[in-house]
Scaffold this motif. Structure first.
Motif, PDB file in Angstrom:
ATOM      1  N   LEU A   6       0.888  -1.043   0.114  1.00 14.52           N
ATOM      2  CA  LEU A   6      -0.062   0.098   0.042  1.00 14.52           C
ATOM      3  C   LEU A   6       0.826   1.223   0.161  1.00 14.52           C
ATOM      4  CD1 LEU A   6      -2.936   1.172   0.255  1.00 14.52           C
ATOM      5  CD2 LEU A   6      -2.481   1.146   2.789  1.00 14.52           C
ATOM      6  N   SER A   7       2.023   1.330   0.767  1.00 15.86           N
ATOM      7  CA  SER A   7       2.980   2.550   0.710  1.00 15.86           C
ATOM      8  C   SER A   7       3.301   2.650  -0.365  1.00 15.86           C
ATOM      9  CB  SER A   7       3.790   2.290   1.905  1.00 15.86           C
ATOM     10  OG  SER A   7       3.069   2.115   3.251  1.00 15.86           O
ATOM     11  N   ALA A  41       2.406   1.817  -3.313  1.00 17.53           N
ATOM     12  CA  ALA A  41       1.594   2.115  -4.488  1.00 17.53           C
ATOM     13  C   ALA A  41       1.463   3.540  -4.144  1.00 17.53           C
ATOM     14  CB  ALA A  41       0.179   1.318  -4.576  1.00 17.53           C
ATOM     15  N   ALA A  42       1.146   4.145  -3.101  1.00 17.32           N
ATOM     16  CA  ALA A  42       0.721   5.358  -2.779  1.00 17.32           C
ATOM     17  C   ALA A  42       1.843   6.269  -3.139  1.00 17.32           C
ATOM     18  CB  ALA A  42       0.489   5.787  -1.171  1.00 17.32           C
ATOM     19  N   PHE A  43       3.300   5.936  -2.811  1.00 15.56           N
ATOM     20  CA  PHE A  43       4.445   6.843  -3.114  1.00 15.56           C
ATOM     21  C   PHE A  43       4.567   6.751  -4.680  1.00 15.56           C
ATOM     22  CE2 PHE A  43       8.711   7.029  -4.449  1.00 15.56           C
ATOM     23  CZ  PHE A  43       9.017   8.079  -3.940  1.00 15.56           C
ATOM     24  N   THR A  78       2.040   6.447  -6.980  1.00 23.34           N
ATOM     25  CA  THR A  78       1.139   7.378  -7.636  1.00 23.34           C
ATOM     26  C   THR A  78       1.382   8.766  -7.287  1.00 23.34           C
ATOM     27  OG1 THR A  78      -0.581   5.648  -7.128  1.00 23.34           O
ATOM     28  CG2 THR A  78      -1.295   7.883  -7.621  1.00 23.34           C
ATOM     29  N   CYS A  79       1.887   8.968  -6.093  1.00 21.18           N
ATOM     30  CA  CYS A  79       2.104  10.435  -6.007  1.00 21.18           C
ATOM     31  C   CYS A  79       3.448  10.930  -6.906  1.00 21.18           C
ATOM     32  CB  CYS A  79       2.593  10.690  -4.573  1.00 21.18           C
ATOM     33  SG  CYS A  79       0.947  10.525  -3.443  1.00 21.18           S
ATOM     34  N   THR A 108       2.389  11.377 -10.461  1.00 16.71           N
ATOM     35  CA  THR A 108       1.569  12.259 -10.808  1.00 16.71           C
ATOM     36  C   THR A 108       2.380  13.539 -10.587  1.00 16.71           C
ATOM     37  OG1 THR A 108      -0.227  11.196  -9.276  1.00 16.71           O
ATOM     38  CG2 THR A 108      -0.474  13.676  -9.774  1.00 16.71           C
TER      39      THR A 108
END
Length: 56
Positions: free
Chosen positions: A42-43, A45-47, A49-50, A53
């Protein structure tokens, strides 16, 4: 102090306490061994994605 609300013996003198059902038997919680892996993914994937972006 860990006192139970429901007394199942005759010492439960109050009518409300006598009318309550006995407490349920609580099973031991199941340990989720892959919690660390899920948190890592999860971490990551969040990193990702950010970061993706901000680049585009």
């Amino acid at each position: 102090m860990n006192r139970r609300l429901v007394l199942t013996s005759e010492s439960a003198r109050h009518p409300l306490r006598r009318s309550l059902p006995p407490p349920p038997v609580v099973a031991a919680p199941v340990r989720d061994d892959d919690h660390d892996l899920k948190l890592f993914l999860l971490s990551f994937a969040a990193f990702f994605t950010c970061f993706y972006t901000f680049i585009f």
